[in-house]
Scaffold this motif. Structure first.
Motif, PDB file in Angstrom:
ATOM      1  N   LYS A 199       3.097   6.919   6.478  1.00 48.82           N
ATOM      2  CA  LYS A 199       3.711   6.462   7.731  1.00 48.82           C
ATOM      3  C   LYS A 199       5.191   6.829   7.812  1.00 48.82           C
ATOM      4  O   LYS A 199       5.673   7.273   8.849  1.00 48.82           O
ATOM      5  CB  LYS A 199       3.540   4.947   7.905  1.00 48.82           C
ATOM      6  N   LEU A 243      -0.266   4.545   1.949  1.00 46.33           N
ATOM      7  CA  LEU A 243      -0.197   4.391   3.403  1.00 46.33           C
ATOM      8  C   LEU A 243       1.249   4.372   3.886  1.00 46.33           C
ATOM      9  O   LEU A 243       1.599   5.023   4.864  1.00 46.33           O
ATOM     10  CB  LEU A 243      -0.920   3.123   3.844  1.00 46.33           C
ATOM     11  N   ASP A 248       0.865  -1.186   0.000  1.00 46.28           N
ATOM     12  CA  ASP A 248       0.000   0.000   0.000  1.00 46.28           C
ATOM     13  C   ASP A 248       0.900   1.233   0.000  1.00 46.28           C
ATOM     14  O   ASP A 248       1.268   1.757   1.053  1.00 46.28           O
ATOM     15  CB  ASP A 248      -0.920  -0.027   1.221  1.00 46.28           C
TER      16      ASP A 248
END
Length: 174
Positions: A144, A140, A137
């Motif tokens: 992060k 994402l 992903d």
């Protein structure tokens, strides 16, 4: 359960199982949030489990408490940190996530927070599966890693332990 701002039905679902659900606004500090959650604990031992983690072998947790665990203050748990959506690739690590409820125990570091270990500590055969860094992903993961880098740089500004923080920065940049 300490919720730091979930936007799904986490709190609603948790309240079906316990009335001990506490909500706190996220403050960009994982250690601070952990320390807040620990303050709510009243048992002799505390097991930290995040929303993106699953206890793989609960029977090993039971065996731990049937052993001479009263001689210990902290216990290391094996983590399988998954990096792909098929859950075939993972990185193994050990973390102290099981510890006695002692007043001096706390976590430090805005991200990749570390516990203040209180000896004696021991190893367990308990395994937790962590799904928070599935690398397929891209959006994402990008979010992060950017968040982690920003928090690690803030830790350095605030005088955090440099060797560990630089290591985590290198991991994030990599």
């Amino acid at each position: 359960i300490t919720d730091t701002g979930s936007t799904d039905h986490t709190v609603e679902i948790a309240k079906k199982y316990t009335d001990k659900v506490f909500c706190h606004k996220w403050n960009d500090d994982f250690a601070a949030m952990r320390n807040i959650s620990i303050k709510y604990c009243s048992g002799e031992w505390i097991l930290i489990l995040d929303a993106d983690e699953v206890l793989d072998n609960p029977e090993e947790l039971i065996k731990f408490f049937e052993s001479d665990c009263e001689k210990l203050n902290c216990a290391v748990i094996k983590f399988l940190n998954y990096t792909d959506e098929k859950n075939e690739k993972y990185i193994v690590s050990g973390m102290c996530r099981l510890f006695k409820n002692l007043p001096d125990f706390c976590y430090n570091g805005k991200v990749h927070e570390q516990p203040s270990l209180i000896k004696p500590l021991g190893n367990t055969k308990i395994t937790i599966r962590h799904y928070g860094y599935v690398s397929t992903d891209y959006e994402l993961m990008n979010y992060k890693y950017k968040r982690n880098i920003d928090l690690l740089l803030k830790d350095l500004e605030n005088g955090a332990e440099q060797t560990y923080t630089y290591y985590q920065l290198a991991q994030s940049y990599n």
